[in-house]
Design a protein around this motif. Structure first.
Motif, short mmCIF file in Angstrom:
data_model
loop_
_atom_site.label_atom_id
_atom_site.label_comp_id
_atom_site.label_asym_id
_atom_site.label_seq_id
_atom_site.Cartn_x
_atom_site.Cartn_y
_atom_site.Cartn_z
N THR A 1 0.86 -1.18 0.00
CA THR A 1 0.00 0.00 0.00
C THR A 1 0.89 1.23 0.00
O THR A 1 2.03 1.20 0.49
CB THR A 1 -0.94 0.05 1.22
N SER A 2 0.35 2.29 -0.55
CA SER A 2 1.01 3.60 -0.51
C SER A 2 0.10 4.55 0.24
O SER A 2 -1.13 4.41 0.19
CB SER A 2 1.24 4.13 -1.92
N ALA A 3 0.71 5.51 0.90
CA ALA A 3 -0.06 6.48 1.67
C ALA A 3 0.60 7.85 1.58
O ALA A 3 1.81 7.96 1.35
CB ALA A 3 -0.13 6.05 3.14
N THR A 4 -0.23 8.87 1.75
CA THR A 4 0.31 10.22 1.91
C THR A 4 0.32 10.54 3.39
O THR A 4 -0.57 10.11 4.14
CB THR A 4 -0.54 11.27 1.16
N VAL A 5 1.34 11.27 3.79
CA VAL A 5 1.46 11.69 5.17
C VAL A 5 1.63 13.20 5.16
O VAL A 5 2.45 13.74 4.41
CB VAL A 5 2.67 11.03 5.86
N GLU A 6 0.84 13.87 5.99
CA GLU A 6 0.88 15.32 6.06
C GLU A 6 0.96 15.74 7.51
O GLU A 6 0.24 15.20 8.36
CB GLU A 6 -0.37 15.89 5.40
N VAL A 7 1.83 16.70 7.79
CA VAL A 7 1.99 17.22 9.15
C VAL A 7 1.62 18.70 9.12
O VAL A 7 2.20 19.47 8.33
CB VAL A 7 3.44 17.04 9.66
N LEU A 8 0.68 19.08 9.96
CA LEU A 8 0.26 20.48 10.08
C LEU A 8 0.64 21.00 11.47
O LEU A 8 0.62 20.24 12.44
CB LEU A 8 -1.26 20.61 9.93
#
Length: 153
Positions: A119-126
């Motif tokens: 699986t591939s995922a996007t990771v975002e940090v705010l």
């Protein structure tokens, strides 16, 4: 026929954490990265940032926590497959994270491939102002639990 993969496209996890001074110092001690950006307040007062910033690699550690949250959810469901991280791609640190900032990490599964059991995922940090401070792509490999256990040392 349904997907064999334990994680499905669209599955997401999110968590928030205040980046404490102790986080930065413990990370510096573990890694040996005592760069003034992270541990020297006087030095950083003379820079454009004006204060110390967290290690980028510490943010990757928080990203790893998010991928672990997906894994924990799957293992609670007693699925036949178990995830191992194959790594993070396209990691970018877009803005500084200061000691005392509260960050929110969001991990979203964006692609699943039954043939490769990845699986591939996007990771975002705010940050707490809503600014995107870091992003990455993550690749997870899903192994049969018996195979995953055989690979343990």
């Amino acid at each position: 026929m349904g997907s064999r993969l334990a994680a499905s496209v669209g599955q997401r996890v999110s968590f928030s954490k205040t980046v404490a001074e102790s986080d930065v110092y413990l990370f510096a001690g573990i890694t040996g990265d005592f760069a003034p950006n992270h541990v020297d307040e006087q030095f950083m007062r003379r820079t454009q940032y004006g204060r110390r910033i967290a290690h980028g690699a510490l943010l990757v550690g928080y990203m790893s926590r998010a991928s672990t949250m997906i894994a924990e959810r799957i293992t609670e469901e007693d699925h036949a497959l178990y995830p191992v991280s194959l790594g993070y791609d396209r990691i970018r640190f877009l803005k500084p994270v200061f000691i005392g900032d509260t960050i929110t990490v969001t991990y979203v599964v964006t692609h699943g491939d039954d043939a490769t059991t990845r699986t591939s995922a996007t990771v975002e940090v705010l940050n707490d102002k809503g600014d995107v401070v870091a992003v990455a792509s993550h690749i997870m490999k899903w192994l049969p639990k018996s195979q995953a256990q055989e690979q343990l040392p």
